[in-house]
Design an enzyme around this catalytic site. Sequence first.
Site, short mmCIF file in Angstrom:
data_model
loop_
_atom_site.label_atom_id
_atom_site.label_comp_id
_atom_site.label_asym_id
_atom_site.label_seq_id
_atom_site.Cartn_x
_atom_site.Cartn_y
_atom_site.Cartn_z
N ASN A 1 -57.05 11.60 14.93
CA ASN A 1 -56.14 10.92 14.00
C ASN A 1 -55.00 11.88 13.70
O ASN A 1 -55.13 12.77 12.87
CB ASN A 1 -56.91 10.55 12.72
CG ASN A 1 -56.00 9.89 11.69
OD1 ASN A 1 -54.87 9.52 12.00
ND2 ASN A 1 -56.50 9.76 10.47
N LYS B 1 -52.28 11.33 12.24
CA LYS B 1 -51.55 11.03 10.99
C LYS B 1 -50.05 11.15 11.25
O LYS B 1 -49.59 10.78 12.33
CB LYS B 1 -52.04 11.93 9.85
CG LYS B 1 -53.57 11.95 9.76
CD LYS B 1 -54.10 12.64 8.55
CE LYS B 1 -55.63 12.61 8.57
NZ LYS B 1 -56.22 13.13 7.35
N HIS C 1 -58.08 3.54 6.50
CA HIS C 1 -58.18 4.98 6.23
C HIS C 1 -57.92 5.24 4.75
O HIS C 1 -57.11 4.55 4.12
CB HIS C 1 -57.17 5.74 7.09
CG HIS C 1 -57.40 7.23 7.05
ND1 HIS C 1 -56.94 8.00 6.01
CD2 HIS C 1 -58.06 8.05 7.88
CE1 HIS C 1 -57.31 9.25 6.22
NE2 HIS C 1 -57.99 9.32 7.35
N GLU D 1 -56.19 7.31 3.27
CA GLU D 1 -54.78 7.56 2.93
C GLU D 1 -53.99 6.25 2.85
O GLU D 1 -53.05 6.14 2.08
CB GLU D 1 -54.16 8.54 3.94
CG GLU D 1 -54.70 9.96 3.71
CD GLU D 1 -54.82 10.81 4.95
OE1 GLU D 1 -54.21 10.49 5.98
OE2 GLU D 1 -55.57 11.81 4.90
N GLU E 1 -65.97 8.52 6.06
CA GLU E 1 -65.12 9.65 5.71
C GLU E 1 -65.08 9.84 4.20
O GLU E 1 -64.27 9.20 3.50
CB GLU E 1 -63.68 9.42 6.21
CG GLU E 1 -63.54 9.35 7.71
CD GLU E 1 -62.14 9.74 8.15
OE1 GLU E 1 -62.02 10.62 8.99
OE2 GLU E 1 -61.17 9.16 7.63
N GLY F 1 -59.47 16.81 5.07
CA GLY F 1 -58.40 17.81 4.99
C GLY F 1 -58.65 18.92 3.99
O GLY F 1 -57.73 19.66 3.65
N SER G 1 -62.96 17.06 7.80
CA SER G 1 -63.02 18.50 8.08
C SER G 1 -63.94 18.86 9.26
O SER G 1 -64.55 19.94 9.26
CB SER G 1 -63.42 19.28 6.83
OG SER G 1 -62.46 19.09 5.81
N GLY H 1 -58.99 14.82 12.09
CA GLY H 1 -57.59 14.95 11.71
C GLY H 1 -57.02 16.29 12.14
O GLY H 1 -56.59 16.47 13.28
N GLY H 2 -57.06 17.26 11.24
CA GLY H 2 -56.44 18.56 11.48
C GLY H 2 -56.82 19.20 12.80
O GLY H 2 -55.95 19.73 13.52
P1 PGA Z 1 -59.52 15.97 8.69
O1 PGA Z 1 -59.07 14.44 8.63
O2 PGA Z 1 -60.31 16.17 9.96
O3 PGA Z 1 -58.24 16.75 8.68
O4 PGA Z 1 -60.36 16.21 7.48
C1 PGA Z 1 -59.94 13.42 9.04
C2 PGA Z 1 -59.32 12.07 8.81
O5 PGA Z 1 -58.63 11.90 7.80
O6 PGA Z 1 -59.51 11.16 9.62
#
Ligand code: PGA
Length: 252
Positions: A6, A8, A94, A96, A168, A174, A212, A233-234
């Site tokens: 992802n 983002k 998601h 967000e 999640e 994050g 994470s 994500g990251g």
């Molecule tokens: P993250 O994000 O791996 O940076 O925690 C995961 C996500 O929001 O899908």
Amino acid sequence: MIIAANWKMNLSREQALHHLTRSSQLDIHHAPGHQSVFFVPACYFGMAEEILSSAGAIGWGGQDCHQDEAGAFTGDISADMLLGFGCGWALIGHSERRQYHFETDRQIAHKTAHALKKGLRVVLCVGESLADRQAGNNDAVISGQLDTVLVYLAEQSVSTANLVIAYEPVWAIGTGNVASLAQIDDMHGHIRDVLDSAAQAGTDNPILYGGSVNETNGAEIFSLGSVGGALVGGASLDAEKFASLCTISQQK
Ligand code: PGA
């Protein structure tokens, strides 16, 4: 296992080009039984199609998908637009989107139904806030998020065959605060129960964990039988790091 990136709202055009080109060359993304998916910003759909369609087996998709066919919805993107660029996947609900775009469970149910009807595979995100977790409401919150979608899909006679769930926890996204193995396993068990008691029981929908996930904690998360992959994500923003996480997922 499904390992989904992802991105983002990250990566420049040059960085995206480098990432997708490099990823298309890495064998792990083509390994049998493995599914890599890239949820890229919409402006990179054309790039993803051009680079990944010849690479085979790698999926790409949108980070959202509107519930209507078309119309006056400034800034939104439709299922047909995704399909027009070869997207096979849509990420829906998601946290967000829930937080910053005020998406409700009902709206997410409509989006999920529309995307599934259009033939997209949907990764539906669910997750509780830290306050919900601390109050012990986590199971109830997840059931509520999931049930709203499952009931609507049943009402609309939409098959859940192409539905993937991503658990999640909001507090783990994050933050580096990955959920414990017990928390992941317990919640995935709960989600499986909710899925099994829904109208369309019997489909073995994968349940991904997200929040994470990285190359350091991936192995133990993937060792859980209840985990069908990850939404990342990251750690997905670098082609080599993301590929190594995919490799780790294959070593379980
Ligand atoms: P993250 O994000 O791996 O940076 O925690 C995961 C996500 O929001 O899908």
